[in-house]
Design an enzyme around this catalytic site. Sequence first.
Site, PDB file in Angstrom:
ATOM      1  N   LYS A 178       0.859  -1.197   0.000  1.00  0.00           N
ATOM      2  CA  LYS A 178       0.000   0.000   0.000  1.00  0.00           C
ATOM      3  C   LYS A 178       0.889   1.237   0.000  1.00  0.00           C
ATOM      4  O   LYS A 178       1.581   1.500   0.978  1.00  0.00           O
ATOM      5  CB  LYS A 178      -0.891   0.036   1.254  1.00  0.00           C
ATOM      6  CG  LYS A 178      -1.865   1.213   1.211  1.00  0.00           C
ATOM      7  CD  LYS A 178      -2.331   1.659   2.577  1.00  0.00           C
ATOM      8  CE  LYS A 178      -1.577   2.838   3.124  1.00  0.00           C
ATOM      9  NZ  LYS A 178      -1.595   4.080   2.334  1.00  0.00           N
ATOM     10  N   CYS A 290      13.732  11.183   6.473  1.00  0.00           N
ATOM     11  CA  CYS A 290      13.816  10.660   7.847  1.00  0.00           C
ATOM     12  C   CYS A 290      15.214  10.841   8.416  1.00  0.00           C
ATOM     13  O   CYS A 290      15.399  10.792   9.621  1.00  0.00           O
ATOM     14  CB  CYS A 290      13.422   9.194   7.860  1.00  0.00           C
ATOM     15  SG  CYS A 290      14.348   8.246   6.652  1.00  0.00           S
ATOM     16  N   GLU A 388      10.143  15.675  14.782  1.00  0.00           N
ATOM     17  CA  GLU A 388      10.822  15.932  13.506  1.00  0.00           C
ATOM     18  C   GLU A 388      10.162  17.135  12.837  1.00  0.00           C
ATOM     19  O   GLU A 388       8.936  17.157  12.705  1.00  0.00           O
ATOM     20  CB  GLU A 388      10.545  14.778  12.551  1.00  0.00           C
ATOM     21  CG  GLU A 388      11.388  13.593  12.602  1.00  0.00           C
ATOM     22  CD  GLU A 388      10.830  12.543  11.615  1.00  0.00           C
ATOM     23  OE1 GLU A 388       9.712  12.049  11.814  1.00  0.00           O
ATOM     24  OE2 GLU A 388      11.548  12.239  10.662  1.00  0.00           O
TER      25      GLU A 388
HETATM   26  P1  NAP Z   1       2.761   8.075   8.087  1.00  0.00           P
HETATM   27  O1  NAP Z   1       1.639   8.995   8.344  1.00  0.00           O
HETATM   28  O2  NAP Z   1       3.121   7.084   9.129  1.00  0.00           O
HETATM   29  O3  NAP Z   1       2.402   7.337   6.708  1.00  0.00           O
HETATM   30  C1  NAP Z   1       3.199   6.320   6.176  1.00  0.00           C
HETATM   31  C2  NAP Z   1       2.302   5.301   5.495  1.00  0.00           C
HETATM   32  O4  NAP Z   1       1.427   4.719   6.455  1.00  0.00           O
HETATM   33  C3  NAP Z   1       1.404   5.910   4.416  1.00  0.00           C
HETATM   34  O5  NAP Z   1       1.221   4.963   3.400  1.00  0.00           O
HETATM   35  C4  NAP Z   1       0.109   6.119   5.186  1.00  0.00           C
HETATM   36  O6  NAP Z   1      -1.027   6.198   4.372  1.00  0.00           O
HETATM   37  C5  NAP Z   1       0.080   4.875   6.026  1.00  0.00           C
HETATM   38  N1  NAP Z   1      -0.793   4.959   7.192  1.00  0.00           N
HETATM   39  C6  NAP Z   1      -1.140   6.044   7.933  1.00  0.00           C
HETATM   40  N2  NAP Z   1      -1.950   5.666   8.949  1.00  0.00           N
HETATM   41  C7  NAP Z   1      -2.101   4.320   8.853  1.00  0.00           C
HETATM   42  C8  NAP Z   1      -2.816   3.337   9.618  1.00  0.00           C
HETATM   43  N3  NAP Z   1      -3.514   3.665  10.704  1.00  0.00           N
HETATM   44  N4  NAP Z   1      -2.742   2.043   9.223  1.00  0.00           N
HETATM   45  C9  NAP Z   1      -2.032   1.695   8.138  1.00  0.00           C
HETATM   46  N5  NAP Z   1      -1.334   2.582   7.369  1.00  0.00           N
HETATM   47  C10 NAP Z   1      -1.377   3.874   7.728  1.00  0.00           C
HETATM   48  O7  NAP Z   1       4.101   8.837   7.765  1.00  0.00           O
HETATM   49  P2  NAP Z   1       4.294  10.099   6.845  1.00  0.00           P
HETATM   50  O8  NAP Z   1       4.014  11.321   7.631  1.00  0.00           O
HETATM   51  O9  NAP Z   1       3.555   9.924   5.574  1.00  0.00           O
HETATM   52  O10 NAP Z   1       5.855   9.959   6.512  1.00  0.00           O
HETATM   53  C11 NAP Z   1       6.794  10.625   7.193  1.00  0.00           C
HETATM   54  C12 NAP Z   1       7.354   9.788   8.318  1.00  0.00           C
HETATM   55  O11 NAP Z   1       8.006   8.642   7.768  1.00  0.00           O
HETATM   56  C13 NAP Z   1       8.424  10.538   9.073  1.00  0.00           C
HETATM   57  O12 NAP Z   1       8.301  10.273  10.445  1.00  0.00           O
HETATM   58  C14 NAP Z   1       9.704   9.949   8.540  1.00  0.00           C
HETATM   59  O13 NAP Z   1      10.807  10.070   9.393  1.00  0.00           O
HETATM   60  C15 NAP Z   1       9.296   8.540   8.313  1.00  0.00           C
HETATM   61  N6  NAP Z   1      10.205   7.897   7.356  1.00  0.00           N
HETATM   62  C16 NAP Z   1      11.081   6.989   7.836  1.00  0.00           C
HETATM   63  C17 NAP Z   1      11.990   6.400   6.975  1.00  0.00           C
HETATM   64  C18 NAP Z   1      12.962   5.381   7.482  1.00  0.00           C
HETATM   65  O14 NAP Z   1      13.586   4.732   6.660  1.00  0.00           O
HETATM   66  N7  NAP Z   1      13.118   5.222   8.782  1.00  0.00           N
HETATM   67  C19 NAP Z   1      12.002   6.744   5.627  1.00  0.00           C
HETATM   68  C20 NAP Z   1      11.089   7.686   5.165  1.00  0.00           C
HETATM   69  C21 NAP Z   1      10.180   8.257   6.052  1.00  0.00           C
HETATM   70  P3  NAP Z   1      -1.615   7.671   3.957  1.00  0.00           P
HETATM   71  O15 NAP Z   1      -0.598   8.282   3.090  1.00  0.00           O
HETATM   72  O16 NAP Z   1      -2.865   7.368   3.255  1.00  0.00           O
HETATM   73  O17 NAP Z   1      -1.801   8.431   5.227  1.00  0.00           O
END
Ligand code: NAP
Length: 486
Positions: A178, A290, A388
């Site tokens: 997804k 990230c 962050e």
């Molecule tokens: P996010 O809100 O956690 O979203 C990531 C993914 O999870 C998206 O596909 C999102 O879908 C989905 N999602 C959200 N709520 C969910 C739920 N309850 N159940 C299942 N899936 C769900 O994160 P983001 O804000 O988009 O991304 C930024 C974050 O990712 C930052 O904290 C960053 O540091 C982290 N990140 C970490 C890495 C690493 O390698 N450690 C790399 C890149 C990013 P939707 O888009 O539809 O909300």
Amino acid sequence: MSVSSLLKNKCYVNGKWISAKDRTVFVVINPSTGEIVGEVPDMIEGDTNEAIAAADAAFQTWRQTTAKERCQILHKWHDLILKHKEELAVILTKEMGKPLKQSMLEIDNGASFVDWFAEEARRVCGDVITTPAKGRKLFAFKQPIGVAGMITPWNVPHAMVTRKAGVALAAGCTVVLKPAEDTPFSALALCELGEQAGFPPGVLNVVTCSRQNAAKVGNAICTSPLVAKISFTGSTAVGKILLKTGASTVKKFSLELGGNAPFIVFDSADVDRAVAGLIVCKFRNSGQTCISANRILVQEKMYDSFVEKVVAAMKEQLHVGDGFDAKCTVGPLINQRAVEKVENHIKNALSNGGKLLLGGKRHKLGGTFFEPTLISNATADMLFCTEETFAPMAAIIKFKTEEEATRIANDTRSGLAGYFYSNDHQQIWRVADKINVGILGVNEGALVACVEGPFGGVKESGIGIEGSKYGIEEYLHIKYVCIGGL
Ligand code: NAP
């Protein structure tokens, strides 16, 4: 092939391009122009369960293929990705706003994971184990774990897909993925190329959904007894929800979660190198990575000259604009929520004694463009130190001693990336040992998530490793086999 033939508006399940059962769709907006990029199916539990069933059926035959057969298909996929690099980069820039040059680099990086794991598939070996009793032979078989459920974020929409799916498919697993609501098209384009490369139906499946339905799809993936493994990249908050939900069916988890990277500059550092490192580390992808520097700590003797040089470098090198503008180095933020978050961090820093040196507000281009921002006189109790920022805002804290800097650096539940600059060799060894992160840049701010290096966090930044020679182990289980009566 034109861009439009890779820009798919259906989900890819069991080798077919399909709509949601209830025919609902959602639109994807270009954050730079506000224009509609396209619409894709808004799937829910039933659609997801169908994709999981297809992946489970496909696993029964995919797991029996030889590593060489999988390697050949993965190599074809890799070659097709590079052949269509420009089209994929255009799709990426349209859906998330990243400057085109950075998108092109992401496609190269993404392809490298497919190339690497195509080869790693052929190096998976078990063991023959010394027996403690006569008449028995003991073995450790390494076997693909099963269907892998994957959820990816919007900030690296191409390479996050290849980094996860490439290794799983190489290991002999099948995939249900997804992508983020904001960036489904990069993932779907990869399915089109995967089909051309020869993945059999059901081996690679992509289910798209709106943010409203993300929890439903996530829940279906995490609770399905047919899914053996979850690989998630995204925020720590969502990672925790998935981990809890997946506990009901006891799955293996890889979590790549949020960071809060310290970036420390000691008095002995090469100031120009540190400034160059900060510019790339803080402002690449508009600060939305990230591993972006978040808490910038500079030792007192170095502080003024460092800040002065950062001001000059930001003025010279950072050009806000549309990703397709050749001069652009800083694109828009992904959405209004991201703009409000950075505004809040700036407001908090300025009302607690921070001094605004550059930027500080929405960019005149409008939409989600934001001015690259620099704040001095920052302190470790400001809001940006506990969350962050994920935006082009740098706030710089002054420190006195090495002990103080390492204490602040470790004073967080995050532990993804960290950086420090020093030319004192003893200090380099000492501090490298003390900083509690999974990925460390020493005199290097351009930490790329290259496939050769193991990528993963500690503490609440994650579980497991992606890339490198260790990555494939996350998709294998070890079966102990004892043959008796010999
Ligand atoms: P996010 O809100 O956690 O979203 C990531 C993914 O999870 C998206 O596909 C999102 O879908 C989905 N999602 C959200 N709520 C969910 C739920 N309850 N159940 C299942 N899936 C769900 O994160 P983001 O804000 O988009 O991304 C930024 C974050 O990712 C930052 O904290 C960053 O540091 C982290 N990140 C970490 C890495 C690493 O390698 N450690 C790399 C890149 C990013 P939707 O888009 O539809 O909300």
